[in-house]
Scaffold this motif. Structure first.
Motif, short mmCIF file in Angstrom:
data_model
loop_
_atom_site.label_atom_id
_atom_site.label_comp_id
_atom_site.label_asym_id
_atom_site.label_seq_id
_atom_site.Cartn_x
_atom_site.Cartn_y
_atom_site.Cartn_z
N GLN A 6 0.85 -1.19 0.00
CA GLN A 6 0.00 0.00 0.00
C GLN A 6 0.88 1.24 0.00
O GLN A 6 1.89 1.29 0.68
CB GLN A 6 -0.89 0.01 1.24
N LEU A 7 0.49 2.25 -0.77
CA LEU A 7 1.22 3.51 -0.77
C LEU A 7 0.84 4.33 0.46
O LEU A 7 -0.34 4.59 0.70
CB LEU A 7 0.90 4.31 -2.04
N VAL A 8 1.84 4.72 1.25
CA VAL A 8 1.62 5.56 2.43
C VAL A 8 2.34 6.89 2.20
O VAL A 8 3.54 6.90 1.90
CB VAL A 8 2.15 4.89 3.70
N VAL A 9 1.62 7.98 2.32
CA VAL A 9 2.19 9.31 2.10
C VAL A 9 1.91 10.18 3.31
O VAL A 9 0.77 10.28 3.76
CB VAL A 9 1.61 9.97 0.83
N VAL A 10 2.95 10.81 3.84
CA VAL A 10 2.82 11.75 4.96
C VAL A 10 3.16 13.13 4.42
O VAL A 10 4.29 13.38 3.98
CB VAL A 10 3.77 11.39 6.12
N SER A 11 2.19 14.04 4.44
CA SER A 11 2.41 15.37 3.87
C SER A 11 2.07 16.44 4.92
O SER A 11 1.70 16.14 6.05
CB SER A 11 1.54 15.57 2.62
N GLY A 12 2.24 17.69 4.52
CA GLY A 12 1.92 18.80 5.42
C GLY A 12 2.97 19.09 6.46
O GLY A 12 2.74 19.86 7.40
N MET A 13 4.16 18.48 6.34
CA MET A 13 5.24 18.75 7.29
C MET A 13 5.99 20.01 6.85
O MET A 13 6.45 20.11 5.72
CB MET A 13 6.19 17.55 7.36
N SER A 14 6.12 20.96 7.75
CA SER A 14 6.79 22.22 7.43
C SER A 14 7.86 22.50 8.47
O SER A 14 7.58 22.52 9.67
CB SER A 14 5.77 23.37 7.40
N VAL A 15 9.08 22.69 8.00
CA VAL A 15 10.20 22.96 8.91
C VAL A 15 10.97 24.19 8.43
O VAL A 15 10.93 24.54 7.25
CB VAL A 15 11.17 21.75 9.00
N TRP A 16 11.64 24.83 9.36
CA TRP A 16 12.48 25.97 9.04
C TRP A 16 13.95 25.58 9.17
O TRP A 16 14.32 24.86 10.10
CB TRP A 16 12.20 27.15 9.96
N SER A 17 14.74 26.03 8.23
CA SER A 17 16.18 25.84 8.30
C SER A 17 16.84 27.15 7.88
O SER A 17 16.15 28.15 7.65
CB SER A 17 16.62 24.69 7.39
N VAL A 18 18.17 27.14 7.79
CA VAL A 18 18.90 28.34 7.39
C VAL A 18 19.85 28.00 6.25
O VAL A 18 20.62 27.03 6.34
CB VAL A 18 19.69 28.94 8.57
N CYS A 19 19.76 28.76 5.18
CA CYS A 19 20.63 28.58 4.01
C CYS A 19 22.08 28.84 4.42
O CYS A 19 22.40 29.91 4.95
CB CYS A 19 20.20 29.53 2.90
N GLU A 20 22.95 27.88 4.17
CA GLU A 20 24.34 28.05 4.59
C GLU A 20 25.13 29.00 3.68
O GLU A 20 26.25 29.38 4.01
CB GLU A 20 25.05 26.70 4.63
N HIS A 21 24.55 29.39 2.56
CA HIS A 21 25.25 30.30 1.65
C HIS A 21 25.07 31.77 2.03
O HIS A 21 25.96 32.58 1.80
CB HIS A 21 24.76 30.09 0.21
N HIS A 22 23.90 32.10 2.60
CA HIS A 22 23.62 33.50 2.93
C HIS A 22 23.13 33.70 4.36
O HIS A 22 22.85 34.83 4.76
CB HIS A 22 22.56 34.06 1.97
N LEU A 23 23.02 32.61 5.13
CA LEU A 23 22.54 32.66 6.52
C LEU A 23 21.18 33.33 6.62
O LEU A 23 20.93 34.13 7.52
CB LEU A 23 23.57 33.38 7.42
N LEU A 24 20.31 33.00 5.67
CA LEU A 24 18.93 33.47 5.71
C LEU A 24 18.00 32.26 5.80
O LEU A 24 18.30 31.18 5.29
CB LEU A 24 18.61 34.29 4.46
N PRO A 25 16.85 32.43 6.45
CA PRO A 25 15.93 31.30 6.66
C PRO A 25 15.33 30.78 5.35
O PRO A 25 15.19 31.50 4.36
CB PRO A 25 14.84 31.89 7.55
N MET A 26 14.97 29.50 5.39
CA MET A 26 14.21 28.89 4.32
C MET A 26 13.15 27.99 4.95
O MET A 26 13.41 27.30 5.94
CB MET A 26 15.11 28.10 3.36
#
Length: 212
Positions: A85-105
């Motif tokens: 059976q195909l199981v899909v988990v969606s709607g997960m949202s996380v924040w990280s920081v771009c290592e190139h410019h130190l700005l959030p993504m």
């Protein structure tokens, strides 16, 4: 404007090839001092009313974001009748920081897999995404790391992960395109060889963004 990157996952025996990032404890006092110096160099007075405590608050945020944390142990439950059976988990949202410019993504994560005799505790998907987001990152590597850990835990290559990223380094600097999004896909096993299964997964993943 959108940019997509697609690549196959590594197999269970190849997970260890991913670079392991060791995070050292953060000296929040030192970071706060550096933030204070930055404010001075930007022409501000760190001691004025609006900025009192700002260096400490910024240092606390960096410490919280980058504090080493592992993914909680995955809990699997025997469910032999749910195999294939195909199981899909969606709607997960996380924040990280771009290592190139130190700005959030902001990274919207959807993960899918095909059970083989057991299913994975759902909350653990979010924990894995959160653990890999809590460091300086690039979206492409984040996507591969999440897929690789899921592949290792599930013990099967039938895993796919798609990530939709909003990067402030593109929205508020450089080209300043606020609507730009980047999509990365990591697909392994049957998700890379079975076009019907792959399309089912991608259709479910894109639905959360209102795409058709």
């Amino acid at each position: 404007m959108a940019h997509a990157v697609v690549s196959p996952t590594t197999g269970p025996d190849e997970v260890s090839s991913e670079p392991v990032v060791s995070l050292s404890p953060i000296d929040t006092g030192r970071v706060a001092s550096l933030i204070g110096q930055l404010l001075v160099e930007l022409g501000e007075d760190p001691n004025r009313e609006g900025l009192l405590g700002t260096p400490e608050r910024v240092a606390s945020w960096w410490s919280d974001l980058l504090s080493p944390r592992g993914s909680a142990a995955m809990t699997c439950f025997a469910e032999s009748h749910l195999s294939n059976q195909l199981v899909v988990v969606s709607g997960m949202s996380v924040w990280s920081v771009c290592e190139h410019h130190l700005l959030p993504m902001n990274l919207a994560v959807t993960a899918g897999y095909v059970p083989d005799g057991e299913v994975v505790g759902l909350s653990k998907f979010g924990r894995i995404a959160g653990a890999h987001a809590g460091r300086l990152q690039v979206q492409e590597r984040f996507t591969r790391q999440v897929a690789a850990e899921l592949t290792s835990v599930i013990g099967s290559e039938d895993v796919a992960v798609v990530v939709r990223g909003t990067h402030l380094c593109m929205s508020m600097r450089g080209v300043r395109m606020e609507e730009a999004r980047t999509t990365t896909v990591e697909a392994g096993g049957r998700f890379s060889s079975d076009p019907v299964l792959s399309q089912q997964f991608l259709t479910i993943a894109s639905a959360q963004w209102g795409e058709r």
